[in-house]
Design a protein around this motif. Structure first.
Motif, PDB file in Angstrom:
ATOM      1  N   ILE B  61       0.843  -1.204   0.000  1.00 61.05           N
ATOM      2  CA  ILE B  61       0.000   0.000   0.000  1.00 61.05           C
ATOM      3  C   ILE B  61       0.877   1.253   0.000  1.00 61.05           C
ATOM      4  CG2 ILE B  61      -1.704   1.325   1.333  1.00 61.05           C
ATOM      5  CD1 ILE B  61      -2.679  -1.439   2.395  1.00 61.05           C
ATOM      6  N   ALA B  62       1.902   1.227   0.873  1.00 64.26           N
ATOM      7  CA  ALA B  62       2.804   2.378   0.967  1.00 64.26           C
ATOM      8  C   ALA B  62       4.240   1.919   0.774  1.00 64.26           C
ATOM      9  CB  ALA B  62       2.645   3.056   2.320  1.00 64.26           C
ATOM     10  N   ALA B  63       4.937   2.557  -0.116  1.00 59.64           N
ATOM     11  CA  ALA B  63       6.350   2.247  -0.343  1.00 59.64           C
ATOM     12  C   ALA B  63       7.142   3.545  -0.293  1.00 59.64           C
ATOM     13  CB  ALA B  63       6.539   1.559  -1.682  1.00 59.64           C
ATOM     14  N   THR B  64       8.175   3.562   0.553  1.00 55.14           N
ATOM     15  CA  THR B  64       8.970   4.784   0.692  1.00 55.14           C
ATOM     16  C   THR B  64      10.462   4.458   0.710  1.00 55.14           C
ATOM     17  OG1 THR B  64       8.860   4.622   3.081  1.00 55.14           O
ATOM     18  CG2 THR B  64       7.254   6.073   2.042  1.00 55.14           C
ATOM     19  N   GLY B  65      11.262   5.470   0.499  1.00 54.81           N
ATOM     20  CA  GLY B  65      12.716   5.311   0.592  1.00 54.81           C
ATOM     21  C   GLY B  65      13.416   5.670  -0.696  1.00 54.81           C
ATOM     22  N   ASP B  66      14.722   5.702  -0.616  1.00 55.92           N
ATOM     23  CA  ASP B  66      15.545   6.022  -1.771  1.00 55.92           C
ATOM     24  C   ASP B  66      16.607   4.924  -1.896  1.00 55.92           C
ATOM     25  OD1 ASP B  66      17.219   6.999  -3.682  1.00 55.92           O
ATOM     26  OD2 ASP B  66      17.598   8.936  -2.735  1.00 55.92           O
ATOM     27  N   ALA B  67      16.367   3.975  -2.760  1.00 54.02           N
ATOM     28  CA  ALA B  67      17.307   2.861  -2.928  1.00 54.02           C
ATOM     29  C   ALA B  67      18.110   3.041  -4.214  1.00 54.02           C
ATOM     30  CB  ALA B  67      16.550   1.543  -2.935  1.00 54.02           C
ATOM     31  N   SER B  68      18.433   4.281  -4.524  1.00 54.75           N
ATOM     32  CA  SER B  68      19.190   4.539  -5.749  1.00 54.75           C
ATOM     33  C   SER B  68      20.681   4.325  -5.520  1.00 54.75           C
ATOM     34  CB  SER B  68      18.941   5.974  -6.217  1.00 54.75           C
ATOM     35  OG  SER B  68      19.416   6.888  -5.263  1.00 54.75           O
ATOM     36  N   ILE B  69      21.407   4.064  -6.594  1.00 52.22           N
ATOM     37  CA  ILE B  69      22.864   3.921  -6.517  1.00 52.22           C
ATOM     38  C   ILE B  69      23.461   5.243  -6.047  1.00 52.22           C
ATOM     39  CG2 ILE B  69      24.952   3.574  -7.921  1.00 52.22           C
ATOM     40  CD1 ILE B  69      23.348   1.568  -9.601  1.00 52.22           C
ATOM     41  N   GLU B  70      22.875   6.319  -6.528  1.00 49.04           N
ATOM     42  CA  GLU B  70      23.322   7.666  -6.157  1.00 49.04           C
ATOM     43  C   GLU B  70      23.277   7.857  -4.635  1.00 49.04           C
ATOM     44  OE1 GLU B  70      24.544  10.309  -7.634  1.00 49.04           O
ATOM     45  OE2 GLU B  70      24.319  11.600  -5.881  1.00 49.04           O
ATOM     46  N   ALA B  71      22.145   7.476  -4.029  1.00 50.41           N
ATOM     47  CA  ALA B  71      21.986   7.649  -2.576  1.00 50.41           C
ATOM     48  C   ALA B  71      22.971   6.772  -1.808  1.00 50.41           C
ATOM     49  CB  ALA B  71      20.562   7.319  -2.168  1.00 50.41           C
ATOM     50  N   ALA B  72      23.164   5.551  -2.283  1.00 50.91           N
ATOM     51  CA  ALA B  72      24.085   4.631  -1.597  1.00 50.91           C
ATOM     52  C   ALA B  72      25.524   5.137  -1.691  1.00 50.91           C
ATOM     53  CB  ALA B  72      23.970   3.236  -2.195  1.00 50.91           C
ATOM     54  N   ALA B  73      25.913   5.598  -2.884  1.00 44.58           N
ATOM     55  CA  ALA B  73      27.279   6.107  -3.079  1.00 44.58           C
ATOM     56  C   ALA B  73      27.510   7.347  -2.216  1.00 44.58           C
ATOM     57  CB  ALA B  73      27.517   6.427  -4.548  1.00 44.58           C
ATOM     58  N   LYS B  74      26.502   8.200  -2.187  1.00 45.66           N
ATOM     59  CA  LYS B  74      26.595   9.449  -1.416  1.00 45.66           C
ATOM     60  C   LYS B  74      26.743   9.174   0.084  1.00 45.66           C
ATOM     61  CE  LYS B  74      23.556  13.285  -1.053  1.00 45.66           C
ATOM     62  NZ  LYS B  74      22.340  13.883  -1.592  1.00 45.66           N
ATOM     63  N   SER B  75      26.076   8.123   0.561  1.00 41.61           N
ATOM     64  CA  SER B  75      26.098   7.843   2.005  1.00 41.61           C
ATOM     65  C   SER B  75      27.488   7.466   2.499  1.00 41.61           C
ATOM     66  CB  SER B  75      25.104   6.728   2.331  1.00 41.61           C
ATOM     67  OG  SER B  75      25.638   5.476   1.943  1.00 41.61           O
ATOM     68  N   ALA B  76      28.389   7.076   1.601  1.00 40.08           N
ATOM     69  CA  ALA B  76      29.743   6.712   2.029  1.00 40.08           C
ATOM     70  C   ALA B  76      30.808   7.563   1.346  1.00 40.08           C
ATOM     71  CB  ALA B  76      29.986   5.240   1.735  1.00 40.08           C
ATOM     72  N   GLY B  77      30.377   8.563   0.606  1.00 39.96           N
ATOM     73  CA  GLY B  77      31.320   9.443  -0.090  1.00 39.96           C
ATOM     74  C   GLY B  77      32.060   8.718  -1.206  1.00 39.96           C
ATOM     75  N   ILE B  78      31.375   7.853  -1.916  1.00 39.00           N
ATOM     76  CA  ILE B  78      31.998   7.086  -3.007  1.00 39.00           C
ATOM     77  C   ILE B  78      31.901   7.874  -4.312  1.00 39.00           C
ATOM     78  CG2 ILE B  78      31.830   4.953  -4.393  1.00 39.00           C
ATOM     79  CD1 ILE B  78      30.739   3.611  -1.804  1.00 39.00           C
ATOM     80  N   THR B  79      33.029   8.049  -4.969  1.00 40.38           N
ATOM     81  CA  THR B  79      33.026   8.755  -6.255  1.00 40.38           C
ATOM     82  C   THR B  79      33.396   7.827  -7.416  1.00 40.38           C
ATOM     83  OG1 THR B  79      35.269   9.495  -5.732  1.00 40.38           O
ATOM     84  CG2 THR B  79      33.492  11.057  -5.313  1.00 40.38           C
ATOM     85  N   LYS B  80      34.095   6.726  -7.103  1.00 44.10           N
ATOM     86  CA  LYS B  80      34.411   5.734  -8.133  1.00 44.10           C
ATOM     87  C   LYS B  80      33.769   4.408  -7.732  1.00 44.10           C
ATOM     88  CE  LYS B  80      38.862   7.430  -9.772  1.00 44.10           C
ATOM     89  NZ  LYS B  80      40.315   7.179  -9.745  1.00 44.10           N
ATOM     90  N   ILE B  81      32.816   3.961  -8.536  1.00 41.52           N
ATOM     91  CA  ILE B  81      32.074   2.740  -8.186  1.00 41.52           C
ATOM     92  C   ILE B  81      32.773   1.507  -8.747  1.00 41.52           C
ATOM     93  CG2 ILE B  81      29.879   1.518  -8.518  1.00 41.52           C
ATOM     94  CD1 ILE B  81      28.518   4.300  -8.451  1.00 41.52           C
ATOM     95  N   HIS B  82      32.911   0.495  -7.897  1.00 43.35           N
ATOM     96  CA  HIS B  82      33.520  -0.775  -8.298  1.00 43.35           C
ATOM     97  C   HIS B  82      32.429  -1.767  -8.708  1.00 43.35           C
ATOM     98  CE1 HIS B  82      35.324  -4.801  -7.432  1.00 43.35           C
ATOM     99  NE2 HIS B  82      36.323  -4.264  -8.093  1.00 43.35           N
ATOM    100  N   HIS B  83      31.504  -2.019  -7.806  1.00 41.98           N
ATOM    101  CA  HIS B  83      30.340  -2.849  -8.157  1.00 41.98           C
ATOM    102  C   HIS B  83      29.139  -2.521  -7.266  1.00 41.98           C
ATOM    103  CE1 HIS B  83      31.904  -5.438  -4.876  1.00 41.98           C
ATOM    104  NE2 HIS B  83      30.685  -5.931  -4.814  1.00 41.98           N
ATOM    105  N   VAL B  84      27.960  -2.962  -7.718  1.00 37.64           N
ATOM    106  CA  VAL B  84      26.721  -2.679  -6.990  1.00 37.64           C
ATOM    107  C   VAL B  84      25.935  -3.977  -6.818  1.00 37.64           C
ATOM    108  CG1 VAL B  84      24.623  -1.269  -6.922  1.00 37.64           C
ATOM    109  CG2 VAL B  84      26.634  -0.414  -8.122  1.00 37.64           C
ATOM    110  N   ASP B  85      25.506  -4.241  -5.600  1.00 37.11           N
ATOM    111  CA  ASP B  85      24.683  -5.416  -5.294  1.00 37.11           C
ATOM    112  C   ASP B  85      23.345  -4.969  -4.707  1.00 37.11           C
ATOM    113  OD1 ASP B  85      26.474  -7.300  -6.147  1.00 37.11           O
ATOM    114  OD2 ASP B  85      27.320  -7.699  -4.159  1.00 37.11           O
ATOM    115  N   ALA B  86      22.375  -5.871  -4.752  1.00 36.03           N
ATOM    116  CA  ALA B  86      21.071  -5.575  -4.149  1.00 36.03           C
ATOM    117  C   ALA B  86      20.685  -6.707  -3.206  1.00 36.03           C
ATOM    118  CB  ALA B  86      20.016  -5.418  -5.215  1.00 36.03           C
TER     119      ALA B  86
END
Lengths: 181, 105
Positions: B61-86
């Motif tokens: 019914i309700a879905a919230t949050g930001d599960a973007s690669i951008e948000a995840a990278a930003k949360s750790a100060g990542i500027t060069k991405i190696h790989h992404v998992d879900a």
């Protein structure tokens, strides 16, 4: 002729028991640590990520803090990234863990400050030595956290129940990391 | 009458199923889902940082949050991405989470 009605006890129904056991499963396996970390093999060691630890609060000032820990096995230090929620913007200088009579301090560098509903989300990064992290979470009594900002400081505390649960998980993860080093 | 009951059952089931919290995952279970999966890998060398971003759904019914690669990278100060998992989890279609982990430097 007495009409005997068999009373069904809903809690005794086999389906109810199976369903209850399914719901209880996470509690029964509270000490499982695999859900609380990820690991990735790199050229220069294994990169561990300990997922977000929540529970630090300053109730009167309505602030809260959560953090995650990243550790690369070939290094001595661990990165502690934390999120501090407050209704005021603060430029945080450093953060410290107070456990027993010991205080472990680290300079914090800003990742970003953003609006989060009516609060401000402060995201900062600090470095602690891995041995200090090990020592902090070995503490039986809850370690306090203190944020230093603009010549002020704020203490955040965690409940004994939450500390007991979270520190046990962290201790097991740290033991596993040490066993692999 | 029987047709009406069948129709009511199908309609009820459809309504019930439409209210389930579903989550993106290569594999999913009706009762329980707890699956890790890959999203992307790049040619960048080594990772020293990990960032996480999450979105949640309740009853579909309700879905919230930001599960973007951008948000995840930003949360750790990542500027060069190696790989992404879900990581996708769902319990009885009542509560579901979708978490993105970004590794990089």
């Amino acid at each position: 002729m007495v009409n005997k009605k068999i009373k069904r006890v809903p809690f005794g129904h086999p389906l109810f028991i199976v369903f209850s056991l399914f719901l209880l499963q996470p509690n029964l396996q509270a000490q499982k640590i695999d859900k609380h970390y990820t690991s990735s093999i790199q050229e220069n060691g294994t990169l561990y990520f300990i997922k977000t630890i929540e529970g630090y609060k300053n109730a009167p000032k309505k602030t809260s803090l959560s953090f995650d820990i990243t550790y690369l096995s070939s290094t001595d230090s661990a990165i502690l990234n934390f999120t501090y929620l407050s209704n005021q913007i603060s430029q945080i200088d450093s953060i410290s863990f107070i456990h027993g009579n010991t205080s472990t301090n680290s300079v914090s560098s800003k990742l970003f400050i953003e609006a989060e509903k009516l609060n401000w989300e402060h995201r900062y990064s600090s470095k602690f030595s891995f041995s200090d992290i090990d020592l902090i979470f070995k503490s039986e009594s809850p370690a306090k956290m203190r944020l230093f900002y603009e010549n002020e400081s704020m203490e955040l505390v965690i409940s004994e129940k939450t500390w007991s649960k979270k520190s046990e998980i962290l201790r097991r993860i740290i033991s596993m990391i040490k066993a692999n080093n | 009458m029987k047709k009406l009951k069948t129709f009511a059952f199908i309609a009820g089931a459809a309504l019930f199923m439409s209210s389930c919290a579903t989550v993106s995952s290569p594999l999913s279970g009706v009762i329980f889902t707890d699956v890790k999966s890959p999203i992307a890998a790049t040619g960048n060398a080594n990772s020293t940082k990990v960032g996480k971003a999450e979105a949640t759904s309740i009853l579909g019914i309700a879905a919230t949050g930001d599960a973007s690669i951008e948000a995840a990278a930003k949360s750790a100060g990542i500027t060069k991405i190696h790989h992404v998992d879900a990581h996708s989890t769902s319990i009885l279609g009542v509560y579901a989470t979708y978490t993105v982990y970004v590794y990089g430097e």
